[in-house]
Design a protein around this motif. Structure first.
Motif, PDB file in Angstrom:
ATOM      1  N   ILE A  94       0.842  -1.208   0.000  1.00 26.67           N
ATOM      2  CA  ILE A  94       0.000   0.000   0.000  1.00 26.67           C
ATOM      3  C   ILE A  94       0.874   1.253   0.000  1.00 26.67           C
ATOM      4  CG2 ILE A  94      -1.734   1.288   1.320  1.00 26.67           C
ATOM      5  CD1 ILE A  94      -2.680  -1.468   2.400  1.00 26.67           C
ATOM      6  N   SER A 100      -1.898  14.665   3.987  1.00 28.64           N
ATOM      7  CA  SER A 100      -2.962  13.655   4.047  1.00 28.64           C
ATOM      8  C   SER A 100      -2.472  12.395   4.754  1.00 28.64           C
ATOM      9  CB  SER A 100      -3.486  13.332   2.649  1.00 28.64           C
ATOM     10  OG  SER A 100      -2.439  12.976   1.777  1.00 28.64           O
ATOM     11  N   ALA A 101      -1.205  12.044   4.547  1.00 27.71           N
ATOM     12  CA  ALA A 101      -0.655  10.871   5.246  1.00 27.71           C
ATOM     13  C   ALA A 101      -0.655  11.102   6.758  1.00 27.71           C
ATOM     14  CB  ALA A 101       0.767  10.571   4.759  1.00 27.71           C
ATOM     15  N   GLY A 119       1.077   4.131  -2.824  1.00 32.48           N
ATOM     16  CA  GLY A 119       0.900   5.551  -2.489  1.00 32.48           C
ATOM     17  C   GLY A 119       2.029   6.415  -3.025  1.00 32.48           C
ATOM     18  N   SER A 156       1.233   9.200  -5.960  1.00 34.41           N
ATOM     19  CA  SER A 156       1.521  10.601  -5.640  1.00 34.41           C
ATOM     20  C   SER A 156       2.751  11.113  -6.393  1.00 34.41           C
ATOM     21  CB  SER A 156       1.730  10.755  -4.135  1.00 34.41           C
ATOM     22  OG  SER A 156       2.844   9.989  -3.721  1.00 34.41           O
ATOM     23  N   VAL A 212       0.662  15.422   0.006  1.00 39.65           N
ATOM     24  CA  VAL A 212       0.994  14.009   0.240  1.00 39.65           C
ATOM     25  C   VAL A 212       1.288  13.798   1.719  1.00 39.65           C
ATOM     26  CG1 VAL A 212       2.557  12.114  -0.306  1.00 39.65           C
ATOM     27  CG2 VAL A 212       1.966  13.764  -2.078  1.00 39.65           C
ATOM     28  N   VAL A 255      -4.433  11.046   8.133  1.00 34.86           N
ATOM     29  CA  VAL A 255      -4.955   9.670   8.204  1.00 34.86           C
ATOM     30  C   VAL A 255      -4.290   8.913   9.352  1.00 34.86           C
ATOM     31  CG1 VAL A 255      -5.028   7.435   7.021  1.00 34.86           C
ATOM     32  CG2 VAL A 255      -5.604   9.520   5.773  1.00 34.86           C
ATOM     33  N   VAL A 306      -4.647  11.261  -2.792  1.00 32.45           N
ATOM     34  CA  VAL A 306      -4.904   9.812  -2.846  1.00 32.45           C
ATOM     35  C   VAL A 306      -3.662   9.052  -2.392  1.00 32.45           C
ATOM     36  CG1 VAL A 306      -5.403   7.858  -4.370  1.00 32.45           C
ATOM     37  CG2 VAL A 306      -6.639  10.009  -4.668  1.00 32.45           C
ATOM     38  N   GLY A 307      -2.506   9.398  -2.964  1.00 36.61           N
ATOM     39  CA  GLY A 307      -1.265   8.713  -2.612  1.00 36.61           C
ATOM     40  C   GLY A 307      -0.910   8.900  -1.145  1.00 36.61           C
ATOM     41  N   GLY A 308      -1.051  10.131  -0.655  1.00 39.12           N
ATOM     42  CA  GLY A 308      -0.742  10.412   0.743  1.00 39.12           C
ATOM     43  C   GLY A 308      -1.652   9.644   1.694  1.00 39.12           C
ATOM     44  N   SER A 309      -2.949   9.562   1.338  1.00 36.76           N
ATOM     45  CA  SER A 309      -3.883   8.813   2.191  1.00 36.76           C
ATOM     46  C   SER A 309      -3.507   7.331   2.244  1.00 36.76           C
ATOM     47  CB  SER A 309      -5.312   8.966   1.662  1.00 36.76           C
ATOM     48  OG  SER A 309      -5.673  10.323   1.643  1.00 36.76           O
ATOM     49  N   LEU A 310      -3.063   6.796   1.109  1.00 39.98           N
ATOM     50  CA  LEU A 310      -2.632   5.397   1.088  1.00 39.98           C
ATOM     51  C   LEU A 310      -1.411   5.185   1.988  1.00 39.98           C
ATOM     52  CD1 LEU A 310      -3.053   4.429  -2.683  1.00 39.98           C
ATOM     53  CD2 LEU A 310      -4.332   3.521  -0.735  1.00 39.98           C
ATOM     54  N   ILE A 311      -0.490   6.152   1.976  1.00 34.29           N
ATOM     55  CA  ILE A 311       0.687   6.064   2.841  1.00 34.29           C
ATOM     56  C   ILE A 311       0.248   6.068   4.310  1.00 34.29           C
ATOM     57  CG2 ILE A 311       2.775   7.292   3.592  1.00 34.29           C
ATOM     58  CD1 ILE A 311       3.058   8.212   0.608  1.00 34.29           C
ATOM     59  N   GLY A 312      -0.718   6.942   4.638  1.00 31.77           N
ATOM     60  CA  GLY A 312      -1.262   6.980   5.999  1.00 31.77           C
ATOM     61  C   GLY A 312      -1.943   5.677   6.374  1.00 31.77           C
ATOM     62  N   LEU A 313      -2.674   5.116   5.413  1.00 29.09           N
ATOM     63  CA  LEU A 313      -3.372   3.848   5.635  1.00 29.09           C
ATOM     64  C   LEU A 313      -2.366   2.720   5.901  1.00 29.09           C
ATOM     65  CD1 LEU A 313      -6.304   2.642   5.414  1.00 29.09           C
ATOM     66  CD2 LEU A 313      -5.707   1.999   3.073  1.00 29.09           C
ATOM     67  N   SER A 314      -1.286   2.728   5.138  1.00 27.55           N
ATOM     68  CA  SER A 314      -0.228   1.735   5.322  1.00 27.55           C
ATOM     69  C   SER A 314       0.363   1.826   6.729  1.00 27.55           C
ATOM     70  CB  SER A 314       0.873   1.954   4.278  1.00 27.55           C
ATOM     71  OG  SER A 314       2.056   1.297   4.653  1.00 27.55           O
TER      72      SER A 314
END
Lengths: 149, 140
Positions: free
Chosen positions: A13, A49-50, A17, A21, A46, A53, B11-19
């Protein structure tokens, strides 16, 4: 076994990401760092948002006494700002600004097959290995074994 | 700012956070790439298997996107000495400073760690200064 599969999925994942990005692109990262040039603020979104979350997720997760598949959360406890932290960040910042790659994108970007990526990762691994010895050379206390981050 | 890509960045940043959330919730580990690598160094090796698995996933994940889109986005604008020098500095700096963009910049900030805030502000500032000097002062 389950923990290794989780690590594989999390890595997958994360790599997805970085690719979506475009943080795997050194030129994209440099366009963010180049405030005086044709500035590209994408990296802020990037990282932002990371952080949002994971901030929300970490709060929910830490309501549990322990992780689902392990005995304890492995969290750094230090809160002091020392010369090594700042000095290391300065050295990393120079390397990051020169090439436009940080460790994650450097590794995941290997899949694009550029020779430059392999040379960069090789050099980075040398740096990771000799880092603690350099600290000893300048007389500071040794670096703790495995550092989070 | 014609290169600004807000949607793919979010989108990419949220995926990094999810990871990071997944790895922390299930394994109790923080997704910091340089720390993950540091734990694979010969003198400090510990729990090598999950670290290698994460790295395999990292490369495969990027590869999946590359295969799906076919867009080569990795290009460099510097010569070999800078590639090597930048790599060594990145390794040394993230090891001594105990983290990189993911460990300090994502996980550390999400934990509201003052150390990570100082580190992130420092490497982003110095990175920006380095690009400024290289591109606009030295003109390379």
């Amino acid at each position: 076994m389950a923990r290794n599969l989780v690590a594989l999925a999390a890595g997958l994942i994360f790599g997805l990401g970085l690719a979506i990005s475009e943080m795997v692109s050194p030129l994209k990262v440099k366009a963010f760092l180049d405030v005086a040039g044709d500035w590209d603020p994408s990296l802020i979104l990037v990282m932002g948002s990371a952080v949002v979350v994971s901030f929300v997720a970490f709060r929910l997760i830490l309501r549990r006494p322990q992780p689902v598949l392990d005995l304890k959360f492995d969290i750094p406890t230090r809160r002091d700002i020392d010369g090594r932290l700042v000095g290391g960040a300065v050295v990393f910042g120079v390397g990051w600004g020169l090439v436009g790659l940080c460790p994650g994108p450097a590794l995941s970007g290997l899949v694009y097959g550029n020779v430059e990526s392999f040379v960069f990762v090789g050099a980075m691994l040398v740096g990771l290995a000799i880092g603690p010895r350099l600290v000893t050379l300048v007389g500071a206390p040794p670096v703790a074994s495995a550092t989070p981050g | 700012m014609e290169n600004f890509t807000p949607i793919s960045a979010l989108v990419g940043g949220s995926l990094i956070g999810l990871s990071a959330a997944l790895l922390f919730a299930l394994n109790g580990r923080l997704a910091g790439i340089s720390g993950l690598l540091a734990g694979l160094m010969p003198a400090a090796r510990q729990d090598a298997t999950w670290r290698v698995m994460f790295l395999v996933g990292l490369i495969v994940g990027t590869g999946v996107w590359l295969a799906a889109t076919g867009r080569p986005v990795v290009a460099f604008d510097v010569g070999w000495p800078v590639i090597v020098g930048g790599g060594v500095l990145t390794g040394i700096g993230t090891r001594i400073g105990a983290g990189c963009t993911s460990g300090h910049g994502v996980c550390g900030l999400a934990r509201l760690s003052p150390r990570s805030l100082v580190a992130t502000v420092t490497f982003v500032g110095v990175g920006g200064l380095t690009v400024f000097v290289a591109r606009h002062v030295m003109g390379v």
